[in-house]
Scaffold this active site. Structure first.
Site, short mmCIF file in Angstrom:
data_model
loop_
_atom_site.label_atom_id
_atom_site.label_comp_id
_atom_site.label_asym_id
_atom_site.label_seq_id
_atom_site.Cartn_x
_atom_site.Cartn_y
_atom_site.Cartn_z
N PRO A 118 0.83 -1.21 0.00
CA PRO A 118 0.00 0.00 0.00
C PRO A 118 0.87 1.26 0.00
O PRO A 118 1.78 1.39 0.81
CB PRO A 118 -0.78 -0.13 1.31
CG PRO A 118 0.11 -0.94 2.21
CD PRO A 118 0.83 -1.89 1.31
N GLY A 120 0.22 5.46 -0.15
CA GLY A 120 -0.77 6.53 -0.13
C GLY A 120 -0.43 7.67 -1.07
O GLY A 120 0.71 7.80 -1.53
N GLN A 169 -5.39 -2.04 3.55
CA GLN A 169 -4.55 -1.55 4.63
C GLN A 169 -5.36 -0.63 5.53
O GLN A 169 -6.09 0.24 5.05
CB GLN A 169 -3.37 -0.77 4.07
CG GLN A 169 -2.50 -0.11 5.14
CD GLN A 169 -1.85 1.17 4.65
OE1 GLN A 169 -2.41 1.88 3.81
NE2 GLN A 169 -0.67 1.49 5.17
N TYR A 171 -5.15 2.14 8.69
CA TYR A 171 -4.55 2.97 9.73
C TYR A 171 -5.57 3.13 10.84
O TYR A 171 -6.70 3.54 10.58
CB TYR A 171 -4.17 4.35 9.17
CG TYR A 171 -2.85 4.38 8.43
CD1 TYR A 171 -1.65 4.45 9.13
CD2 TYR A 171 -2.82 4.36 7.04
CE1 TYR A 171 -0.45 4.49 8.45
CE2 TYR A 171 -1.62 4.39 6.36
CZ TYR A 171 -0.43 4.46 7.07
OH TYR A 171 0.76 4.49 6.40
N THR A 197 -1.42 -1.28 9.77
CA THR A 197 -0.09 -0.68 9.82
C THR A 197 0.18 -0.10 11.20
O THR A 197 -0.56 0.76 11.67
CB THR A 197 0.06 0.40 8.74
OG1 THR A 197 -0.02 -0.22 7.45
CG2 THR A 197 1.38 1.13 8.86
N HIS A 339 8.67 0.14 6.70
CA HIS A 339 7.96 1.17 5.93
C HIS A 339 8.84 1.74 4.82
O HIS A 339 8.78 2.94 4.51
CB HIS A 339 7.48 2.29 6.85
CG HIS A 339 6.16 2.89 6.44
ND1 HIS A 339 4.96 2.39 6.87
CD2 HIS A 339 5.85 3.94 5.64
CE1 HIS A 339 3.97 3.11 6.36
NE2 HIS A 339 4.49 4.05 5.60
N ARG A 342 10.98 4.85 5.60
CA ARG A 342 10.35 6.17 5.62
C ARG A 342 10.00 6.65 7.03
O ARG A 342 9.55 7.80 7.18
CB ARG A 342 9.07 6.14 4.78
CG ARG A 342 9.32 5.93 3.31
CD ARG A 342 8.06 5.55 2.54
NE ARG A 342 7.02 6.56 2.63
CZ ARG A 342 6.99 7.69 1.94
NH1 ARG A 342 7.98 7.97 1.10
NH2 ARG A 342 5.99 8.54 2.05
#
Length: 451
Positions: A118, A120, A169, A171, A197, A339, A342
């Site tokens: 995934p 964004g 995914q 959040y 996540t 990630h 990141r």
């Protein structure tokens, strides 16, 4: 001249007989036959060239967001160094004519062990990004993990993908009712699994974005799962109706005008109506306030099994103790990930974390390796070290930048081709043949001898 983008050979005919050359040789044949006519691939077959051409095709803000990492980029470099420390030790004369690349995950047989991670705010790269990615994934049979920070509602992406496999995914928001609403929509949209996540309860320190003052969500980019959600819209209406929550005036600058135009374009409805309404701006402010939960803990995560009937994976696990906690909290699978480098600068490479996580959870728990994967040979190494599947991120985004959904498809086709050829050349017939014994390690792994 360039050749038309080409799709992954049918997995039903690409493996299993002497007559079927497999996806690797079939892909080579397509490209070389086009070369006879003077046509080169539109999407480069190596990551370095792919990255270079994608950068030229992307805006500075899009490049910073997609290619950038946390801090100095040490974790991104560690991800690549980890793959380079492991070398394959080919075995000869296996006698295998073809390979079986298929794996089974959560009751579905997949043609390859690849997934699309995934990502964004992909509309920074190309308009209608998630729909393009979904179509590219569907053309290859590779599951697409739809981003919670996507730029199209999950229902639109599902419609574009048809019966092709997809995950969702999540959040974990500070609003539990929103969490439940997103999960219900994922179920209704045909998701095979939910990936929660854990490593982004706050945004990491990302200098490339910070130096540009660029956060796509503040532009209304990457919040379509929210603005299409009934619970989120209810929260926004409550806020706009409460005078105590009214925000102060915004300084009028050219940048502010551009931001308001972006927010209004991205929000559902007509641009004209949105420019006159307080709701688009309120939606962005609401998203920034509630999209993620810094207080998320294992006790809260353990409620996920009562919230959805779908298999649940926890993403962002790199410590074996956290892997054990994830199992205790009801995880059906784990995504070993930093990630893509990141979030935390100087963190352990995902590949280096993988063996300890596998040892902690045992052989029965599905593990997906994410972060730093750039080639079919990388996929082989990850599977050999304990992964059941491997997620790719930046490579397919670069394909999106160059050729939309066809570019996504071609990046996947190239990776699968290299995976197939690498397996054949090292003597592996199936994914189950990829064990630690095919690897050697060391500072100069690429030149060392057999273990």
């Amino acid at each position: 001249m360039t050749t038309e983008s080409t799709s992954l050979p049918d997995p039903a005919t690409a493996t299993g007989s002497a007559a079927a050359p497999g996806p690797g040789r079939a892909r080579q044949s397509l490209i070389y036959r086009a070369g006879v006519l003077g046509r080169a691939p539109q999407v480069p077959t190596d990551f370095a060239t792919l990255e270079t051409r994608a950068r030229a095709a992307m805006s500075a803000r899009a490049w910073a967001y997609v290619a950038g990492g946390a801090g100095s980029g040490a974790t991104m470099r560690a991800n690549r160094a980890a793959f380079e420390r492991h070398a394959l030790v080919p075995r000869m004369a296996s006698g295998h004519v073809s390979r079986d690349l298929s794996v089974e995950l959560f009751g579905r047989r997949l043609p390859t062990p690849l997934l699309l991670a995934p990502i964004g705010a992909a509309a920074m790269v190309r308009a209608d990004s998630d729909v393009h990615i979904g179509r590219g994934a569907a053309a290859t049979g590779v599951p697409y993990i739809l981003s919670n920070q996507g730029c199209s509602p999950m229902e639109d992406v599902a419609a574009a993908m048809g019966d092709a496999p997809r995950w969702f995914q999540l959040y974990w928001s500070t609003d539990d009712a929103l969490v439940d609403s997103l999960l219900r929509r994922a179920e209704a949209s045909g998701a095979d699994a939910v990936v929660v996540t854990l490593d982004t309860t706050m945004l990491g320190w990302r200098p490339q974005d910070l130096n540009l003052g660029s956060l796509p969500f503040s532009q209304g980019i990457g919040i379509a799962q929210y603005t299409s959600d009934p619970r989120f819209r209810e929260i926004v209406r409550e806020r706009t109706a409460d005078p105590g929550r009214a925000k102060g005036d915004v300084e009028v600058t050219l940048g502010a005008i551009r931001t308001m135009l972006s927010i209004s374009r991205e929000h559902p409805g007509s641009l004209r109506d949105n420019l006159r309404s307080p709701e688009p701006r309120a939606a962005v402010e609401t998203f920034l306030d509630i999209y993620s939960n810094p207080g998320l803990d294992w006790e809260t995560l353990a409620t996920i099994k009562s919230r959805t009937s779908l298999p649940v994976l926890f993403k962002g696990i790199v410590h074996p103790d956290d892997a054990r906690r994830a199992v205790e909290a009801g995880a059906d699978g784990i995504v070993v990930s930093n990630h893509g480098g990141r979030q935390v600068d100087g963190a352990i490479a995902s590949l280096d974390a993988l063996p300890a996580v596998r040892a902690a959870v045992g052989e029965g728990m599905p593990l997906v390796l994410d972060s730093g994967v750039r080639s079919g040979a990388d996929v082989v190494k990850a599977l050999a070290l304990g992964a059941d599947a491997v997620a790719i991120g930046r490579p397919y985004m670069y394909g999106l930048a160059l050729a939309g959904g066809a570019g996504v498809r071609d990046v996947v086709a190239n990776l699968v081709a290299e995976l197939d050829l690498t397996m054949g050349l090292i003597g592996a017939e199936t994914v189950d043949d990829l064990t630690p014994e095919i690897l050697t390690t060391g500072p100069a792994a690429g030149t060392s001898g057999p273990p």
